[in-house]
Scaffold this motif. Structure first.
Motif, mmCIF file in Angstrom:
data_model
loop_
_atom_site.group_PDB
_atom_site.id
_atom_site.type_symbol
_atom_site.label_atom_id
_atom_site.label_comp_id
_atom_site.label_asym_id
_atom_site.label_seq_id
_atom_site.Cartn_x
_atom_site.Cartn_y
_atom_site.Cartn_z
ATOM 1 N N ILE A 48 29.617 27.046 11.841
ATOM 2 C CA ILE A 48 30.298 25.784 11.531
ATOM 3 C C ILE A 48 30.146 24.826 12.709
ATOM 4 N N GLU A 49 30.387 25.324 13.912
ATOM 5 C CA GLU A 49 30.307 24.471 15.103
ATOM 6 C C GLU A 49 28.888 24.002 15.397
ATOM 7 N N LYS A 50 27.897 24.785 15.010
ATOM 8 C CA LYS A 50 26.500 24.369 15.200
ATOM 9 C C LYS A 50 26.039 23.426 14.088
ATOM 10 N N GLY A 51 26.780 23.420 12.983
ATOM 11 C CA GLY A 51 26.394 22.595 11.840
ATOM 12 C C GLY A 51 25.395 23.269 10.929
ATOM 13 N N SER A 52 25.189 24.569 11.112
ATOM 14 C CA SER A 52 24.201 25.275 10.295
ATOM 15 C C SER A 52 24.825 25.954 9.070
ATOM 16 N N LYS A 53 26.151 25.939 8.971
ATOM 17 C CA LYS A 53 26.841 26.548 7.821
ATOM 18 C C LYS A 53 26.880 25.505 6.719
ATOM 19 N N LYS A 54 26.134 25.744 5.641
ATOM 20 C CA LYS A 54 25.988 24.753 4.577
ATOM 21 C C LYS A 54 27.079 24.854 3.520
ATOM 22 N N ARG A 55 27.485 26.052 3.176
ATOM 23 C CA ARG A 55 28.520 26.242 2.161
ATOM 24 C C ARG A 55 29.714 26.917 2.822
ATOM 25 N N LEU A 56 30.876 26.346 2.577
ATOM 26 C CA LEU A 56 32.080 26.819 3.243
ATOM 27 C C LEU A 56 33.237 26.813 2.253
ATOM 28 N N ARG A 57 33.928 27.919 2.167
ATOM 29 C CA ARG A 57 35.102 27.981 1.299
ATOM 30 C C ARG A 57 36.233 27.168 1.901
ATOM 31 N N TYR A 58 36.993 26.540 1.023
ATOM 32 C CA TYR A 58 38.157 25.778 1.466
ATOM 33 C C TYR A 58 39.115 26.705 2.209
ATOM 34 N N SER A 59 39.299 27.915 1.701
ATOM 35 C CA SER A 59 40.240 28.859 2.324
ATOM 36 C C SER A 59 39.829 29.217 3.751
ATOM 37 N N THR A 60 38.538 29.204 4.033
ATOM 38 C CA THR A 60 38.058 29.525 5.382
ATOM 39 C C THR A 60 38.447 28.437 6.370
ATOM 40 N N ILE A 61 38.147 27.186 6.033
ATOM 41 C CA ILE A 61 38.479 26.098 6.953
ATOM 42 C C ILE A 61 39.995 25.916 7.018
ATOM 43 N N GLU A 62 40.678 26.219 5.927
ATOM 44 C CA GLU A 62 42.138 26.129 5.926
ATOM 45 C C GLU A 62 42.743 27.144 6.900
ATOM 46 N N GLN A 63 42.221 28.354 6.903
ATOM 47 C CA GLN A 63 42.739 29.381 7.807
ATOM 48 C C GLN A 63 42.481 29.016 9.268
#
Length: 88
Positions: A48-63
């Motif tokens: 995520i911090e590198k910007g290479s994560k293209k698909r991310l669950r809402y629950s992941t960023i929420e946690q």
């Protein structure tokens, strides 16, 4: 005949990797520490911090946000909620 409609919310988020990194550093945490505290995989946070994560669950960023004492919107450069109706 009975028709049921269900309202479904779809979230489209554009996560600003720098905002996440700044929030983590402000706490004095490493990626490993954030992973341990949030329960989110260290590799996922790094991507995520590198910007290479293209698909991310809402629950992941929420946690991650909850762990850092922030709101999901604090990490977004764009936040859009789309209401969809599903007929059953």
């Amino acid at each position: 005949m009975k028709v049921t409609r269900q309202l479904i919310k779809e979230y489209r988020l554009n996560i600003d990797k720098k905002k996440l990194q700044i929030a983590r550093v402000e706490k004095g945490w490493t990626i490993t520490k954030l992973a341990t505290e949030s329960g989110v995989n260290r590799k996922t946070i790094g991507e995520i911090e590198k910007g290479s994560k293209k698909r991310l669950r809402y629950s992941t960023i929420e946690q991650i946000a909850i762990t850092l004492g922030k709101h999901v919107e604090d990490f977004c450069s764009q936040f859009e909620v789309i209401d969809k109706e599903e007929v059953e």
